[in-house]
Design an enzyme around this catalytic site. Structure first.
Site, short mmCIF file in Angstrom:
data_model
loop_
_atom_site.label_atom_id
_atom_site.label_comp_id
_atom_site.label_asym_id
_atom_site.label_seq_id
_atom_site.Cartn_x
_atom_site.Cartn_y
_atom_site.Cartn_z
N ILE A 92 81.22 -7.33 60.62
CA ILE A 92 79.90 -7.44 59.57
C ILE A 92 80.66 -6.69 58.53
CG2 ILE A 92 78.78 -5.67 60.59
CD1 ILE A 92 76.02 -7.00 59.84
N SER A 93 80.53 -7.45 57.38
CA SER A 93 81.07 -6.92 56.07
C SER A 93 80.18 -5.60 55.50
CB SER A 93 81.37 -8.03 55.18
OG SER A 93 82.14 -8.84 55.37
N GLN A 94 81.04 -4.86 54.94
CA GLN A 94 80.20 -3.83 53.98
C GLN A 94 79.25 -4.31 53.50
OE1 GLN A 94 83.09 -2.50 51.36
NE2 GLN A 94 81.82 -0.56 50.48
#
Length: 220
Positions: free
Chosen positions: A67-69
């Site tokens: 899950i992206s920053q």
């Protein structure tokens, strides 16, 4: 009582995330800010990682994906310039968090995931949160979703050696695409705006994403 306490802690963590990681870094689109304040990011990660859900870093979601920053999610969403009436294609559903952020703003989100388990997991969370403006599909995201095209905006949440031509073809005139382009170790986040059938490219910033595997991405 415990449930209320937990919800309050997550809300406080979310507000802090938006203030320190999103607004402080220059994200100005109010629609993006409000979406980031609303969507419960902790529900899109494993229970054991929920205390880290609002940290300034990506998190593993299984199957070698992340899950992206939060800042990158906000940056990519802002770059799409969504006003609320758009049909958006997302390549790489992953956890479904970016999908939810898009669904808060856009008219409809079409999202493709290569891994059936990740797609099913994301679908369950998105349904539990009440989203009704999302279509999910399992397949090769580099081929796009021709039956639903054209799209006003396209977001690719995995790195590609180049911008896949099917995605360019499926982007509406005047539409925006945001995608990390480069090799498997480092990429540049680019934004393309379609003018007279050709993409005008802007570079945003250096990033590092997992690989887009597919016919027009990296080979398996």
């Amino acid at each position: 009582m415990q449930g209320f306490y937990d919800k309050d802690l997550y809300r406080i963590a979310r507000e802090k995330m938006v203030k320190s990681q999103i607004v402080a870094r220059g994200i100005k689109d109010e629609k993006v800010i409000q979406a980031m304040l609303k969507v419960p990011r902790h529900l899109f990660v494993e229970e054991a990682l929920r205390d880290q859900a609002y940290g300034d870093f990506p998190l593993p979601i299984g199957k070698g994906q992340t899950i992206s920053q939060p800042y990158i999610v906000a940056l990519m969403t802002e770059a799409l310039e969504l006003k609320g009436k758009e049909r958006v294609l997302e390549v790489g559903t992953g956890s479904g968090y970016q999908t939810a952020i898009l669904a808060e703003i856009a008219l409809w989100v079409y999202t493709i995931e290569r891994d059936p388990d990740l797609s099913e997991k994301a679908k369950k969370v998105l349904l539990s949160l009440g989203y009704k403006n999302i279509s999910l599909k399992i397949g090769d995201g580099s081929l796009g979703w021709p039956e639903a095209a054209p799209f006003d905006a396209i977001i690719v949440t995995a790195a590609s050696p180049q911008i896949p031509q099917p995605l360019v073809d499926q982007l509406a005139e005047g539409g925006r695409i945001v995608i990390p382009v480069g090799d498997e170790f480092s990429q540049i986040l680019v934004k393309g705006i379609k003018k007279d059938g050709i993409l005008k490219i802007q570079t945003l910033e250096p990033v590092r994403f997992v690989k887009l595997v597919g016919a027009y991405g990296f080979k398996e």
